[in-house]
Design a protein around this motif. Structure first.
Motif, PDB file in Angstrom:
ATOM      1  N   PRO A 120       0.815  -1.217   0.000  1.00 45.89           N
ATOM      2  CA  PRO A 120       0.000   0.000   0.000  1.00 45.89           C
ATOM      3  C   PRO A 120       0.847   1.264   0.000  1.00 45.89           C
ATOM      4  N   PHE A 121       0.215   2.374  -0.300  1.00 47.52           N
ATOM      5  CA  PHE A 121       0.861   3.668  -0.100  1.00 47.52           C
ATOM      6  C   PHE A 121       0.955   3.934   1.400  1.00 47.52           C
ATOM      7  N   SER A 122       1.910   4.747   1.796  1.00 42.91           N
ATOM      8  CA  SER A 122       2.017   5.133   3.199  1.00 42.91           C
ATOM      9  C   SER A 122       0.783   5.936   3.596  1.00 42.91           C
ATOM     10  N   PRO A 123       0.088   5.531   4.666  1.00 48.03           N
ATOM     11  CA  PRO A 123      -1.114   6.279   5.069  1.00 48.03           C
ATOM     12  C   PRO A 123      -0.796   7.721   5.468  1.00 48.03           C
ATOM     13  N   ARG A 124       0.365   7.960   6.009  1.00 49.20           N
ATOM     14  CA  ARG A 124       0.729   9.334   6.380  1.00 49.20           C
ATOM     15  C   ARG A 124       0.983  10.176   5.129  1.00 49.20           C
ATOM     16  N   TRP A 125       1.546   9.584   4.099  1.00 50.70           N
ATOM     17  CA  TRP A 125       1.713  10.328   2.850  1.00 50.70           C
ATOM     18  C   TRP A 125       0.351  10.601   2.218  1.00 50.70           C
ATOM     19  N   LEU A 126      -0.548   9.630   2.279  1.00 48.05           N
ATOM     20  CA  LEU A 126      -1.892   9.823   1.734  1.00 48.05           C
ATOM     21  C   LEU A 126      -2.621  10.957   2.448  1.00 48.05           C
ATOM     22  N   LEU A 127      -2.435  11.049   3.762  1.00 44.95           N
ATOM     23  CA  LEU A 127      -3.041  12.161   4.494  1.00 44.95           C
ATOM     24  C   LEU A 127      -2.511  13.491   3.966  1.00 44.95           C
ATOM     25  N   GLY A 128      -1.228  13.534   3.675  1.00 45.59           N
ATOM     26  CA  GLY A 128      -0.640  14.751   3.143  1.00 45.59           C
ATOM     27  C   GLY A 128      -1.181  15.130   1.777  1.00 45.59           C
ATOM     28  N   GLN A 129      -1.711  14.134   1.058  1.00 40.44           N
ATOM     29  CA  GLN A 129      -2.335  14.379  -0.244  1.00 40.44           C
ATOM     30  C   GLN A 129      -3.845  14.576  -0.117  1.00 40.44           C
ATOM     31  N   ASP A 130      -4.333  14.640   1.132  1.00 41.06           N
ATOM     32  CA  ASP A 130      -5.761  14.780   1.427  1.00 41.06           C
ATOM     33  C   ASP A 130      -6.573  13.593   0.913  1.00 41.06           C
ATOM     34  N   ARG A 131      -5.976  12.416   0.930  1.00 41.21           N
ATOM     35  CA  ARG A 131      -6.678  11.186   0.533  1.00 41.21           C
ATOM     36  C   ARG A 131      -6.990  10.403   1.809  1.00 41.21           C
ATOM     37  N   ARG A 132      -7.846  11.011   2.659  1.00 35.00           N
ATOM     38  CA  ARG A 132      -8.094  10.495   3.999  1.00 35.00           C
ATOM     39  C   ARG A 132      -8.738   9.118   3.994  1.00 35.00           C
ATOM     40  N   GLU A 133      -9.748   8.929   3.181  1.00 30.19           N
ATOM     41  CA  GLU A 133     -10.481   7.667   3.208  1.00 30.19           C
ATOM     42  C   GLU A 133      -9.577   6.499   2.833  1.00 30.19           C
ATOM     43  N   GLU A 134      -8.777   6.707   1.818  1.00 28.14           N
ATOM     44  CA  GLU A 134      -7.842   5.670   1.396  1.00 28.14           C
ATOM     45  C   GLU A 134      -6.827   5.384   2.504  1.00 28.14           C
ATOM     46  N   ALA A 135      -6.348   6.436   3.154  1.00 30.28           N
ATOM     47  CA  ALA A 135      -5.389   6.268   4.253  1.00 30.28           C
ATOM     48  C   ALA A 135      -6.003   5.487   5.407  1.00 30.28           C
ATOM     49  N   PHE A 136      -7.252   5.792   5.726  1.00 29.83           N
ATOM     50  CA  PHE A 136      -7.914   5.132   6.845  1.00 29.83           C
ATOM     51  C   PHE A 136      -8.125   3.647   6.571  1.00 29.83           C
ATOM     52  N   VAL A 137      -8.506   3.312   5.359  1.00 31.44           N
ATOM     53  CA  VAL A 137      -8.687   1.908   4.986  1.00 31.44           C
ATOM     54  C   VAL A 137      -7.368   1.150   5.129  1.00 31.44           C
ATOM     55  N   ILE A 138      -6.267   1.771   4.731  1.00 33.13           N
ATOM     56  CA  ILE A 138      -4.959   1.121   4.817  1.00 33.13           C
ATOM     57  C   ILE A 138      -4.544   0.928   6.269  1.00 33.13           C
ATOM     58  N   VAL A 139      -4.765   1.932   7.123  1.00 34.82           N
ATOM     59  CA  VAL A 139      -4.438   1.798   8.545  1.00 34.82           C
ATOM     60  C   VAL A 139      -5.232   0.652   9.162  1.00 34.82           C
ATOM     61  N   GLN A 140      -6.501   0.552   8.814  1.00 42.47           N
ATOM     62  CA  GLN A 140      -7.325  -0.544   9.328  1.00 42.47           C
ATOM     63  C   GLN A 140      -6.759  -1.898   8.905  1.00 42.47           C
TER      64      GLN A 140
END
Length: 535
Positions: A211-231
């Motif tokens: 997966p992409f790094s969830p923290r990098w995704l947050l920086g790109q404002d891709r919150r939902e994708e980041a949250f799914v990956i953290v889960q």
């Protein structure tokens, strides 16, 4: 199957991702160490018309050996600096893919070299890819791990470095027995060089599964994708509601929202007092670790053993054995660095390495060139004594510390700075070592010992302990004023409050009490993800 640390279980997927991306650093280490085996192959000297240690003109040979390592380190410095920008712009995953691609090209050029110039060019390109991976892999591992297991997870980089060293050592030993008079005698050094391409090819082939790094995704404002990956990364059987993932994501997002209010500035890693301290610590850490002498022992161990009176395949065998021993040490670090702490490990390891090199220096000065076998054997013992302290306490720990001390928005730049200093210092140790060992012998070890004594004192006075803290709250240790939340050392009541706030998030990861997400609760996960995809 899980990886336990402080009673926290990491799921199989998280463990798989951490080990899979670390294959890139296995190739990085292998590429660094393989020259140490290459210079032990008689056919290498014959093919490139280089004099051996017992022949006139060996001074030129030692210069070329130093150059092969020097240009590799120069390429690695460029790779570190490149990764700082690329990892922020295109993500940690894409940067790892880029590093693997470049490393394959460099390894292929080295193994297919028909001239020393082509070999040098291949080493530069391989170094470029190695530098990118050296920065990005431990950074990525830290960003997908929990605070309780981050040290262990990032130590996988050290374990893979150990496997790389070991593989290079055993390949060199095995290929030594390839017939020198064979028409394919160059196989003895070409095949080990070509093997460097295998791990990055595996990573490239399977990278779509990471997966992409969830923290990098947050920086790109891709919150939902980041949250799914953290889960997915932190799901455990005893937490079917993903409460731990929600809690972690809540802390991540609070810090991200605060970071958004800060204006990005050129060379931000040097702008504030806290960042300047981080830059100083990262630079001292990696520069100091290089002067402990690891690359000298890794890349020139075969030459050092030969100078101590060992001949034939024995230097290659000893080199392979001690690099294999590093696997045990780095694995031990992975299990205990979260318990005892990074600073403690670095202090113990640095003191042990300085002691070992000091004894090696004294014994070499006393017995080199003599027939006193007991004294020479004692010098060999202290090479092994050195590697014990390095691999059990320093090797893996340095990659954990240099990455985790930086805030999310500056992690790629700060880690790149630290690793650049590591490779910059290697320009001194690797390029100077062959001609220096040939010209001044034991006195070269003083170049390692004197700076290392100062380094131990700097660790004690400047390096804070980071174990057990979330990546977001480590900034407190360096004096950051913009730390949104804390987890380490807070009361049970405060932890419960964080958990209750985290439970207010929707399934898509939006925080309900945030005005900017006021409509989030009215939409399902599918709608939110569709909106993200359209954007």
């Amino acid at each position: 199957m899980g990886f336990a640390s402080n009673s926290h279980i990491v799921n199989k997927y998280n463990l798989f991702v951490v080990f899979f991306v670390a294959l890139g650093t296995l190739s990085t280490a292998y590429g660094l160490a393989v020259i140490g085996s290459t210079v032990g192959q008689p056919s290498f000297y014959t093919y490139f018309n280089l004099a051996t240690a017992d022949e006139p003109g060996y001074a030129h040979t030692s210069n070329m050996i130093g150059a092969l390592n020097g240009v590799n380190s120069a390429g690695a410095i460029l790779g570190c600096l490149t990764s700082a920008w690329f990892a922020d712009a295109y993500g940690r995953k894409r940067t790892i893919q880029l590093g693997c691609f470049i490393l394959v090209i460099g390894g292929a050029l080295c193994s297919g070299s028909i001239s020393i110039g082509m070999f040098l060019a291949g080493r530069v390109i391989a170094g470029l890819g190695a530098g990118i991976l050296a920065v990005c892999v431990p950074m990525y591992q830290g960003e997908i791990s929990t605070a309780e297991t981050r040290g262990a997870m990032m130590c996988v980089t050290g374990i893979m470095y150990a496997f790389g060293y070991s593989l290079a050592g055993w390949m060199g030993y095995a290929c030594f027995f390839f017939p020198v008079d064979s028409p394919s005698a160059t196989f003895a050094w070409r095949f080990p060089l070509a093997l460097q391409c295998a791990p990055p090819l595996i990573v490239l082939a399977g990278s779509k599964f990471i997966p992409f790094s969830p923290r990098w995704l947050l920086g790109q404002d891709r919150r939902e994708e980041a949250f799914v990956i953290v889960q997915r990364l932190h799901a455990t059987p005893d937490d079917p509601e993903h409460n731990a993932a929600k809690q972690e994501f809540y802390l991540m997002e609070k810090q991200f929202e605060l970071d958004k209010t800060l204006q990005p500035r050129f060379l931000e890693i040097f702008r504030t007092k806290a960042n300047r301290r981080r830059s100083l610590v990262a630079s001292i850490l990696m520069f100091g670790d290089q002067f402990l002498g690891i690359f000298v022992m890794t890349n020139y161990g075969v030459l050092i053993y030969a100078s101590l009176g060992l001949s034939g395949s024995t230097p290659l065998l000893l080199n392979a054995c001690w690099t294999t021993f590093t696997i045990i040490g780095n694995t031990w670090t992975a299990f205990y660095v979260d318990k005892f702490g990074r600073r403690t490990f670095m202090l113990i390891g640095a003191c042990g390495c300085v002691t070992a090199v000091t004894f090696l220096c004294a014994l070499t000065a006393s017995f080199l060139g003599t027939t006193n076998q007991a004294g020479l054997n004692a010098a060999v013992f202290f090479i092994w004594f050195y590697i014990f302290w390095w691999c059990f306490f320093v090797d893996a720990t340095q990659y954990v510390y240099v990455s985790e001390i930086w805030p999310n928005r500056l992690r790629s730049q700060g880690t790149a700075l630290g690793l650049s200093m590591f490779y910059l210092a290697s320009e001194v140790t690797l390029v100077a070592a062959p001609p220096a060992l040939n010209a001044i012998g034991w006195k070269f070890y003083l170049v390692l010992i004197c700076p290392s004594v100062v380094y131990v004192g700097l660790i004690y006075f400047l390096f804070p302990e980071t174990k057990g803290r979330t990546l977001e709250e480590i900034g407190t240790l360096f004096g950051d004023e913009h730390v949104a939340s804390h987890w380490y050392g807070i009361s049970d009541v405060e932890k419960e409050e964080i958990m209750q706030n985290a439970l207010k998030m929707t399934k898509s990861g939006r925080i309900l009490d945030d005005p900017s997400f006021s409509n989030a609760g009215e939409k399902g996960d599918g709608e939110m993800l569709e909106e993200t995809a359209r954007v």
